[in-house]
Motif scaffolding. Structure first.
Motif, PDB file in Angstrom:
ATOM      1  N   MET A 121       0.825  -1.202   0.000  1.00 11.05           N
ATOM      2  CA  MET A 121       0.000   0.000   0.000  1.00 11.05           C
ATOM      3  C   MET A 121       0.861   1.254   0.000  1.00 11.05           C
ATOM      4  SD  MET A 121      -3.012   0.344  -0.520  1.00 11.05           S
ATOM      5  CE  MET A 121      -2.979   2.008  -1.114  1.00 11.05           C
ATOM      6  N   PHE A 122       2.009   1.145   0.675  1.00 10.90           N
ATOM      7  CA  PHE A 122       2.877   2.309   0.682  1.00 10.90           C
ATOM      8  C   PHE A 122       3.428   2.584  -0.711  1.00 10.90           C
ATOM      9  CE2 PHE A 122       7.197   4.135   1.133  1.00 10.90           C
ATOM     10  CZ  PHE A 122       6.783   5.410   1.442  1.00 10.90           C
ATOM     11  N   GLU A 123       3.766   1.506  -1.415  1.00 12.67           N
ATOM     12  CA  GLU A 123       4.288   1.696  -2.781  1.00 12.67           C
ATOM     13  C   GLU A 123       3.230   2.388  -3.653  1.00 12.67           C
ATOM     14  OE1 GLU A 123       7.457   1.091  -3.531  1.00 12.67           O
ATOM     15  OE2 GLU A 123       7.726   0.476  -1.448  1.00 12.67           O
ATOM     16  N   THR A 124       2.006   1.976  -3.477  1.00 14.50           N
ATOM     17  CA  THR A 124       0.922   2.615  -4.233  1.00 14.50           C
ATOM     18  C   THR A 124       0.805   4.090  -3.865  1.00 14.50           C
ATOM     19  OG1 THR A 124      -0.242   0.515  -4.157  1.00 14.50           O
ATOM     20  CG2 THR A 124      -1.521   2.424  -4.839  1.00 14.50           C
ATOM     21  N   MET A 125       0.830   4.341  -2.542  1.00 17.41           N
ATOM     22  CA  MET A 125       0.734   5.717  -2.055  1.00 17.41           C
ATOM     23  C   MET A 125       1.802   6.596  -2.697  1.00 17.41           C
ATOM     24  SD  MET A 125      -1.457   6.350   0.503  1.00 17.41           S
ATOM     25  CE  MET A 125      -0.809   7.427   1.725  1.00 17.41           C
ATOM     26  N   LYS A 126       3.024   6.042  -2.711  1.00 12.32           N
ATOM     27  CA  LYS A 126       4.152   6.799  -3.240  1.00 12.32           C
ATOM     28  C   LYS A 126       3.907   7.180  -4.692  1.00 12.32           C
ATOM     29  CE  LYS A 126       8.851   5.969  -2.584  1.00 12.32           C
ATOM     30  NZ  LYS A 126       9.934   5.107  -2.091  1.00 12.32           N
ATOM     31  N   GLU A 127       3.415   6.191  -5.420  1.00 17.03           N
ATOM     32  CA  GLU A 127       3.135   6.387  -6.835  1.00 17.03           C
ATOM     33  C   GLU A 127       2.042   7.457  -7.027  1.00 17.03           C
ATOM     34  OE1 GLU A 127       4.963   5.104  -8.955  1.00 17.03           O
ATOM     35  OE2 GLU A 127       3.897   5.344 -10.854  1.00 17.03           O
ATOM     36  N   VAL A 128       0.993   7.314  -6.259  1.00 19.50           N
ATOM     37  CA  VAL A 128      -0.124   8.268  -6.350  1.00 19.50           C
ATOM     38  C   VAL A 128       0.362   9.690  -6.064  1.00 19.50           C
ATOM     39  CG1 VAL A 128      -2.222   9.028  -5.162  1.00 19.50           C
ATOM     40  CG2 VAL A 128      -1.967   6.637  -5.850  1.00 19.50           C
TER      41      VAL A 128
ATOM     42  N   LEU B 291      -9.040   5.459   0.113  1.00 26.28           N
ATOM     43  CA  LEU B 291      -9.074   6.548  -0.859  1.00 26.28           C
ATOM     44  C   LEU B 291      -7.910   6.556  -1.872  1.00 26.28           C
ATOM     45  CD1 LEU B 291     -10.497   9.161  -1.871  1.00 26.28           C
ATOM     46  CD2 LEU B 291      -9.181  10.410  -0.141  1.00 26.28           C
ATOM     47  N   PRO B 292      -6.653   6.427  -1.417  1.00 27.48           N
ATOM     48  CA  PRO B 292      -5.547   6.462  -2.397  1.00 27.48           C
ATOM     49  C   PRO B 292      -5.636   5.359  -3.458  1.00 27.48           C
ATOM     50  CG  PRO B 292      -4.696   6.780  -0.190  1.00 27.48           C
ATOM     51  CD  PRO B 292      -6.136   6.405  -0.035  1.00 27.48           C
ATOM     52  N   GLU B 293      -6.292   4.256  -3.132  1.00 24.12           N
ATOM     53  CA  GLU B 293      -6.461   3.210  -4.140  1.00 24.12           C
ATOM     54  C   GLU B 293      -7.328   3.708  -5.287  1.00 24.12           C
ATOM     55  OE1 GLU B 293      -6.307  -0.846  -1.460  1.00 24.12           O
ATOM     56  OE2 GLU B 293      -8.238   0.142  -1.690  1.00 24.12           O
ATOM     57  N   LEU B 294      -8.395   4.381  -4.922  1.00 23.48           N
ATOM     58  CA  LEU B 294      -9.281   4.929  -5.958  1.00 23.48           C
ATOM     59  C   LEU B 294      -8.546   5.968  -6.786  1.00 23.48           C
ATOM     60  CD1 LEU B 294     -12.841   5.484  -4.452  1.00 23.48           C
ATOM     61  CD2 LEU B 294     -12.104   3.755  -6.096  1.00 23.48           C
ATOM     62  N   MET B 295      -7.721   6.756  -6.089  1.00 21.59           N
ATOM     63  CA  MET B 295      -6.938   7.769  -6.798  1.00 21.59           C
ATOM     64  C   MET B 295      -5.986   7.093  -7.775  1.00 21.59           C
ATOM     65  SD  MET B 295      -6.173  10.292  -3.581  1.00 21.59           S
ATOM     66  CE  MET B 295      -5.454  11.642  -4.492  1.00 21.59           C
ATOM     67  N   ALA B 296      -5.325   6.041  -7.266  1.00 18.68           N
ATOM     68  CA  ALA B 296      -4.374   5.321  -8.116  1.00 18.68           C
ATOM     69  C   ALA B 296      -5.069   4.799  -9.366  1.00 18.68           C
ATOM     70  CB  ALA B 296      -3.750   4.166  -7.330  1.00 18.68           C
ATOM     71  N   TYR B 297      -6.232   4.235  -9.161  1.00 19.58           N
ATOM     72  CA  TYR B 297      -6.968   3.677 -10.293  1.00 19.58           C
ATOM     73  C   TYR B 297      -7.381   4.788 -11.265  1.00 19.58           C
ATOM     74  CZ  TYR B 297     -10.266   0.758 -12.853  1.00 19.58           C
ATOM     75  OH  TYR B 297     -10.914   0.067 -13.837  1.00 19.58           O
ATOM     76  N   ALA B 298      -7.860   5.881 -10.723  1.00 19.76           N
ATOM     77  CA  ALA B 298      -8.261   7.008 -11.569  1.00 19.76           C
ATOM     78  C   ALA B 298      -7.052   7.644 -12.261  1.00 19.76           C
ATOM     79  CB  ALA B 298      -9.008   8.052 -10.737  1.00 19.76           C
ATOM     80  N   PHE B 299      -5.898   7.543 -11.605  1.00 15.57           N
ATOM     81  CA  PHE B 299      -4.681   8.109 -12.196  1.00 15.57           C
ATOM     82  C   PHE B 299      -4.100   7.183 -13.264  1.00 15.57           C
ATOM     83  CE2 PHE B 299      -3.398  10.808  -8.223  1.00 15.57           C
ATOM     84  CZ  PHE B 299      -4.530  11.596  -8.422  1.00 15.57           C
ATOM     85  N   GLY B 300      -4.719   6.029 -13.465  1.00 15.39           N
ATOM     86  CA  GLY B 300      -4.323   5.175 -14.565  1.00 15.39           C
ATOM     87  C   GLY B 300      -3.640   3.878 -14.186  1.00 15.39           C
ATOM     88  N   LEU B 301      -3.327   3.680 -12.917  1.00 14.64           N
ATOM     89  CA  LEU B 301      -2.723   2.397 -12.537  1.00 14.64           C
ATOM     90  C   LEU B 301      -3.766   1.286 -12.720  1.00 14.64           C
ATOM     91  CD1 LEU B 301      -0.735   4.405 -11.175  1.00 14.64           C
ATOM     92  CD2 LEU B 301      -0.475   2.714  -9.353  1.00 14.64           C
ATOM     93  N   ASP B 302      -3.283   0.093 -12.962  1.00 16.31           N
ATOM     94  CA  ASP B 302      -4.279  -0.960 -13.146  1.00 16.31           C
ATOM     95  C   ASP B 302      -4.796  -1.417 -11.788  1.00 16.31           C
ATOM     96  OD1 ASP B 302      -2.721  -2.987 -12.042  1.00 16.31           O
ATOM     97  OD2 ASP B 302      -1.856  -3.530 -13.979  1.00 16.31           O
TER      98      ASP B 302
ATOM     99  N   ARG C 268      -4.697  -4.124  -9.993  1.00 15.79           N
ATOM    100  CA  ARG C 268      -3.782  -4.735  -9.034  1.00 15.79           C
ATOM    101  C   ARG C 268      -2.842  -3.714  -8.436  1.00 15.79           C
ATOM    102  NH1 ARG C 268      -3.290  -9.855  -8.022  1.00 15.79           N
ATOM    103  NH2 ARG C 268      -1.112  -9.910  -7.417  1.00 15.79           N
ATOM    104  N   LYS C 269      -2.266  -2.926  -9.311  1.00 11.08           N
ATOM    105  CA  LYS C 269      -1.301  -1.936  -8.825  1.00 11.08           C
ATOM    106  C   LYS C 269      -1.957  -0.887  -7.923  1.00 11.08           C
ATOM    107  CE  LYS C 269       1.656  -2.432 -12.845  1.00 11.08           C
ATOM    108  NZ  LYS C 269       1.840  -1.831 -14.173  1.00 11.08           N
ATOM    109  N   SER C 270      -3.184  -0.582  -8.216  1.00  9.85           N
ATOM    110  CA  SER C 270      -3.854   0.431  -7.401  1.00  9.85           C
ATOM    111  C   SER C 270      -4.174  -0.110  -6.013  1.00  9.85           C
ATOM    112  CB  SER C 270      -5.165   0.859  -8.063  1.00  9.85           C
ATOM    113  OG  SER C 270      -6.124  -0.182  -7.957  1.00  9.85           O
ATOM    114  N   GLY C 271      -4.131  -1.441  -5.884  1.00 11.10           N
ATOM    115  CA  GLY C 271      -4.508  -2.036  -4.604  1.00 11.10           C
ATOM    116  C   GLY C 271      -5.937  -2.538  -4.620  1.00 11.10           C
ATOM    117  N   LEU C 272      -6.721  -2.023  -5.531  1.00 12.89           N
ATOM    118  CA  LEU C 272      -8.128  -2.428  -5.577  1.00 12.89           C
ATOM    119  C   LEU C 272      -8.264  -3.921  -5.870  1.00 12.89           C
ATOM    120  CD1 LEU C 272      -9.878   0.495  -7.530  1.00 12.89           C
ATOM    121  CD2 LEU C 272     -10.021  -0.025  -5.101  1.00 12.89           C
TER     122      LEU C 272
END
Lengths: 373, 564, 282
Positions: free
Chosen positions: C19-26, C255-266, C268-272
């Protein structure tokens, strides 16, 4: 003059089959209590609500505005209009109590509940002279211990907002615990009464509090019931009431944070509920999703110093539990087994190459398609 | 029919302390009947403190306390009663401290005391700035501990007696509705003051409507010294809510519309720190002579702006909060509009030094009673002492009496009367509006019987009061529900205020002197020769009032000029 | 690029390290560099206070001091960590005696609590530092047609003195969700009900009742997914929900997972993609 509509809850069980709302247009001026009085004086004398001192000492006029508990005489109309940005203002009676009529609720039940926690001083004859001509000496510092709790004016705002009252019929209510705690830290109160308060608190739902903090939020007088509940829990554990899940959870926190700087959520079900399956299942589930599970948190730089601070504070202060060093040693051993070194070495290693000890996240890197370091 | 041995009416400091002492000293059936839950009583609003000479009050003595009290009363207090009160001070303080009242303490752990207006020693015990609040909460806790029976949210209607002894009460059960007859051998009235007779020009709570005093008057009991109403100099202009004396103590200025610090013309040395009555009169003079502020010129400014935000936040947080909340003015930036506000009723039900009335078994204690320990003017810090001392004494008296009193049964007549009275209130023509007439009553009282009084204006005032009394017959209870009918309660309270306004007016006109809180422009001096006596007002069968006089008990302290 | 010290607490390590890796990316995508405050420890979870409140203040004085030593403000994503640390900061800032006593202990480690840095939660960081515009611009895959239930959790709204938004009528979460292009549902009946996370190990029945109320209510409101800025509320929804007698199987997201997904991560990568209760919405 600026006005706003109040949608006021109306219900007279004598006349109405079901409650309804009636709209009243009131000036955006003064407090919500002014607005209610304005309705009663000018628009509708049949509306019922409680009010007395009008200056926030008596606690009569608590109601809910769009679901949020407010002491009417302390709530400026301007503030409400600003907060709710033009949404209608729905005025309801307090929650969790039976409506007698309109905004008036039956407060006898919370008072009865409070009574079960002995919310009065039971003087210890060794401290309080039986001769009324003599004074019992109390130092100003002692009074600091209950300086917030004594502000409770029994307005039942917290009882209305409480999440635990909502779902546990027996739960005594935030204010009741604050009232009880006030005597727990009064030196004049006799030990046997203190013991009883703890037992009654436990049967009164002490461990049901979810620590949502709403009681602190809505208290118009700065009382902090959620914190007093924590204090009472500490006292309960200290007095040996350690069989409840909550007490075991505390033990988990105290030992694991000391040992590793972190709690270990994987072990919580086991240490609290004796549920060994949970860890296994969760591990399997995560692994199925391709997430590597760490059995124990990774000790970081500074852990040994952190432990020093931790112990130092606990040696100075009143505490609920003693650190369980045999438990800590067990945790240490788990850590050394997994990281293949003793705890000091691991911490040292973390110290030396902080940013390189990330082998365990390797898998995740793949997962994320590479990261920026 | 409910039956008790002792019914205490009122759940404030006097009522609860009486209940506690009764509960601990008898197995008789005792109940506290109160129109609000006990902890909501107005004792809770008392901030300053409670006077008492404690064992460690070096140099002070109960005699000194008594002298200060008598002097403060402008020599109208009954000195035997004052003597009792002052001697019991320490006992009462230690008792409530032992029960848990969190008195502020000195570093050595003893109860702290501070100086207060009119006192020759620092003898005011206090619990931060919420002394009354803590006392009330503590007494309630102790009542719960002792399983005191409460009739919460019951409204007193009538006192029943047979001319010699009290037999019972009638009361309205607010929650469920209905007039109840209550049989009891003894009644302690502890219903508080009647400051609401000034409606919005009072620091009192919405419900300080003298219900017990009015019921006593209707039951043929004499009221004493009703003309004496203490005005606090600084009530918020819009609501009458108190701005503590501390605001001036911390260095606040009083200014008129020209920005002038007018106190220099009234008390050049003490300025804003002159005694309450002097400051109240000064402010009223400024207003009366056209130097008031605002569109109506009906207030002056209490200016704290020069104190700075930090000091205001630290020392006067409550004052700032109240000014913002209730006046819409932030004292850090603007001066606070203030005017004198009716604060305390020195007069009340006539009792002897033990709180006994002329009817056996009927007692009065606290602000509803005139024992009299406050005479023409009450000292700050003496009201909390008064309620506790006489709450306790009347309880012990009532216990003694009820133990031996013969059984008598009240007739049902009063219940029927009251039921009819209430029905009539719901069925009259409703030509008059409660809100308007109540406001009018307050305006008449403040204008004609306010800080300053004068024959001619008072005469006009009395006519208006009689007129209001007539018009009050047309005030209707619009809410016909039995359940928690606050409209009914408001009307009953208003009628009590109307009943009490005339005794105030009548006694005020007849007291042709200035004494304590009674300041007459036409008789600016105290007149011991003619008026060193208590006024007594009774209600006659024909509905009119009768005034008489009663001597003052003077023991140790002969009258002298009241100078500070 | 804004740099901020990221406090991980217990929610971004172990099995949750991804989750931290995702956060960092977001955060990188909205021009924020997260610097992990590695030496920090658990905040005590608002539980250690039962042992001793000063202990809670001390370990969090240390946590804050670690960020201060790096000259960084502190970003905390967990509601509870945020509240606990903000409460500690509040106590330390207002009590010199306490501050001095604790600083005496921190000295050993070469640390000092000075009270000079700011403490942010995700929501006020987005509102006050990042700005919703920047979030909107980073969106590559708007959550169009997603009915997202806004769920704050308690500890960012209460108590008043540490709250990051108006506890009565908050808006900072809706603003983020709107910026992501979602259809926000914020008026479902149980929106203010506590998720019950902290009762799970003290009174489990309580937790289950809470979840029942919230999840029943969002289901009734027709949401596709519940979004929360708090990883603990998220755990309550995603893990504890399964312990209910008849789990309504409402998907949830941190919340950051949704952001990640909306920002274009797939997914799995978004955490979702890692949730126990599957997020079906695409």
């Amino acid at each position: 003059m600026e006005t706003v509509t109040l949608k006021v809850f109306r219900f007279d069980p004598e006349k109405d089959k079901i409650p309804y709302y009636r709209d009243y247009e009131v000036p955006v001026e003064g407090t919500l209590l002014n607005a209610l009085l304005y309705i009663k004086e000018n628009l509708d004398p049949t509306i019922s609500f409680r009010a007395f001192c009008r200056s926030e000492v008596c606690g009569s006029c608590s109601v809910r505005v769009n679901g949020k508990t407010k002491l009417a005489c302390k709530t400026p109309m301007k503030e409400l209009v600003k907060t709710w940005k033009g949404k209608p203002l729905r005025i309801d009676p307090l929650n969790h109590m039976k409506v007698i009529r309109d905004l008036v609720v039956d407060i006898d039940k919370p008072i009865e509940k409070m009574k079960t926690l002995i919310p009065w001083l039971v003087p210890d004859p060794r401290v309080v002279p039986s001769d009324p001509r003599h004074e019992s000496i109390i130092y100003p510092e002692e009074m600091e211990l209950y300086k917030d709790q004594i502000h409770c004016m029994l307005c039942f705002s917290c009882y209305s907002a409480c999440e635990a009252v909502e779902d546990n019929e027996r739960y005594r209510g935030p204010f009741a615990f604050s009232k009880a705690y006030r005597f727990q830290v009064d030196r004049r109160d006799i030990e046997t009464a203190k013991e009883k308060r703890i037992r009654y608190s436990i049967s009164g739902g002490l461990w049901s509090c979810v620590q949502c903090q709403k009681c602190i939020h809505v208290c118009p007088k700065g009382v902090k019931p959620a914190e007093d509940i924590q204090n009472l829990r500490g006292q309960a554990v200290k007095k040996g009431f350690t069989d409840k899940p909550g007490a075991k959870k505390l033990k988990h926190y105290v030992d694991w944070i000391y040992a590793t700087g972190q709690i270990n959520r994987l072990y919580l079900p086991e240490e609290v509920y004796g549920n060994k399956e949970a860890r296994k299942k969760l591990t399997e589930e995560y692994e199925r999703m391709g997430i590597e599970v760490w059995e124990v948190p990774k000790p970081t730089k500074g852990l040994m110093k952190f432990r020093d601070i931790y112990l130092e504070i606990l040696s100075r202060e009143d505490k609920a539990l003693e650190l369980d060093f045999s438990h800590v040693r067990k945790i240490d051993k788990m850590v050394s087994d997994i990281f293949k070194a003793d705890i000091c070495t691991i911490v040292d290693r973390a110290h030396q190459n902080n940013r390189k000890s990330k082998g365990l996240i390797g898998k995740l890197k793949g997962l994320l398609g590479g990261s920026d370091d | 029919m409910l039956e008790y041995d002792i019914v205490i009416v009122g759940g404030g400091g006097a009522g609860l302390y009486a209940a506690l002492w009764a509960a601990e000293n008898t197995i008789l059936k005792v109940a506290v009947m109160t129109k609000v839950y006990p902890t909501r009583s107005h004792t809770g609003a008392a901030e300053g403190g409670i006077n008492a000479v404690l064992t460690h009050s070096v140099g002070d003595s109960p005699e000194a306390h008594a002298y200060d009290t008598v002097k403060g009363s402008d020599f109208l207090a009954d000195q035997d009663a004052v003597d009792i009160m002052c001697k019991m001070g320490a006992a009462v303080i230690y008792d409530i401290a032992h029960r848990g009242v969190p008195f502020s303490r000195r570093p050595d752990g003893r109860i702290a005391q501070r100086p207060f207006g009119g006192a020759s020693f620092p003898r005011t015990c206090y619990a931060a700035d919420k002394t009354g609040f803590y006392i009330l909460q503590t007494l309630y806790e102790q009542c719960l501990k002792n399983n005191v029976t409460f009739l919460n949210e019951w409204f007193l209607l009538s006192i029943i007696h047979n001319g010699e002894r009290v037999e019972g009460l009638t009361a309205w059960d607010i929650r469920n509705g209905g007039v109840h007859l209550i049989k009891t051998k003894a009644v302690i009235l502890a219903t508080g003051g009647h400051g609401r007779v000034y409606w919005n020009r009072t620091s009192n709570a919405l419900g300080n409507t003298g219900d017990g005093t009015a019921a006593a008057l209707r039951a043929g009991l004499p009221l004493k010294d009703m003309e004496f109403i203490q005005f606090h100099p600084t009530g918020l202009a819009k609501t009458g809510i108190l701005v503590t004396e501390g605001a001036r103590g911390e260095g606040g200025f009083l200014r008129n519309k020209d920005g002038e610090r007018f106190m220099k013309r009234y008390a050049p040395e003490k300025m804003e720190l002159a005694p309450r009555d002097i400051v109240a009169r000064a402010i009223q003079t400024e207003i009366d002579e056209g130097r008031g502020c605002g569109p109506e010129g009906d207030y002056v400014y209490l200016d704290l702006t020069h104190l700075g935000e930090e000091k205001i936040n630290e020392r006067l947080p409550q004052t700032r909060e109240h000014a913002i909340l209730y006046e819409g003015v932030d004292p850090v930036k603007e001066p606070i509009p203030v005017a004198p506000t009716a604060h305390y009723s020195m007069g009340g039900i006539d009792t002897d030094k033990m709180g006994r009335t002329k009817i056996k078994g009927l007692y009065a204690a606290g602000e509803c009673a005139c024992i009299s320990v406050h005479g023409a003017n009450r000292l700050g810090g003496n009201s909390l002492l008064d309620i506790l001392v006489f709450g306790r004494l009347t309880a012990l008296e009532a216990v003694k009496y009820a133990d031996e009193a013969p059984e008598t049964t009240p007739s049902l007549a009063k219940q029927k009367d009251d039921e009819r009275r209430i029905l009539e209130l719901m069925e009259n023509d409703g030509k008059e509006s409660l809100a308007e007439l109540r406001r009018e009553l307050g305006n008449v009282m403040i204008k004609h019987f306010g800080v300053f009084r004068e024959e001619s204006t008072m005469k006009q005032g009395i006519e208006k009061l009689y007129e209001i009394r007539e018009r009050a017959k047309h005030v209707k209870v619009h809410d016909t529900s039995k359940r928690f009918n606050t409209d009914l309660i408001s009307v009953l309270e208003f009628l009590n205020l109307v009943d009490l306004s005339l005794p105030i007016a009548i006694a005020a006109i007849e007291r042709k002197e200035s004494r304590g809180a009674h300041a007459r422009k036409d008789y600016p001096n105290r007149d011991d020769k003619n008026f060193l006596k208590h006024s007594i007002v009774t209600l006659k069968e024909d509905g009119d009032y009768q005034l008489s006089w009663k001597p003052v008990t003077i023991t140790k302290f002969p009258p002298e000029e009241r100078k500070y | 690029m804004i740099k901020v010290g990221f406090y991980q607490g217990c929610c971004f390590q172990g099995q949750d390290a991804h989750m931290f890796e995702t956060m960092k990316e977001v955060f990188r995508m909205i021009d924020v560099e997260l610097e992990l405050l590695e030496e920090t420890t658990c905040c005590g979870g608002n539980t250690i206070d039962e042992e001793n409140r000063k202990l809670s203040y001390a370990i969090n004085a240390r946590n804050i001091a670690l960020a201060e030593a790096k000259g960084l403000d502190m970003l905390i994503s967990c509601n509870t960590c945020y509240m606990v640390i903000a409460k500690a900061k509040n106590a330390l800032d207002n009590n010199k005696k306490l501050r001095d006593e604790i600083n005496e202990l921190l000295k050993e480690e070469g640390l000092e609590y000075r009270g000079t840095n700011k403490i942010y939660h995700l929501l006020d960081f987005f509102r006050d530092v990042v700005g919703y515009d920047r979030i909107r611009k980073a969106v590559k895959r708007p959550l169009k047609g997603w009915k997202v239930g806004a769920y704050y959790g308690c500890h960012v709204l209460y108590p008043k003195h540490t709250a990051i938004d108006d506890g009565d009528n908050p808006s900072s979460l809706q603003e983020v969700l709107k910026a992501l292009g979602a259809e926000v549902i914020d008026d479902y009946e149980a929106k203010d009900t506590c998720c019950g996370y902290h009762a799970f190990f003290t009174d489990k029945t309580m937790t289950m009742k809470k979840l029942n109320r919230i999840l029943g209510s969002v289901k009734k409101a027709g949401v596709d997914i519940v979004a929360t800025p708090c990883p603990l509320c998220f755990k309550s929804f995603d893990i504890y929900q399964l312990q209910m007698e008849n789990p309504p199987m409402v998907p949830s997201a941190f919340l950051p997972e949704l952001m990640a997904y909306a920002f274009g991560l797939d997914k799995r990568k978004s955490g979702l993609g890692h949730h126990l209760i599957e997020v079906k919405k695409e």
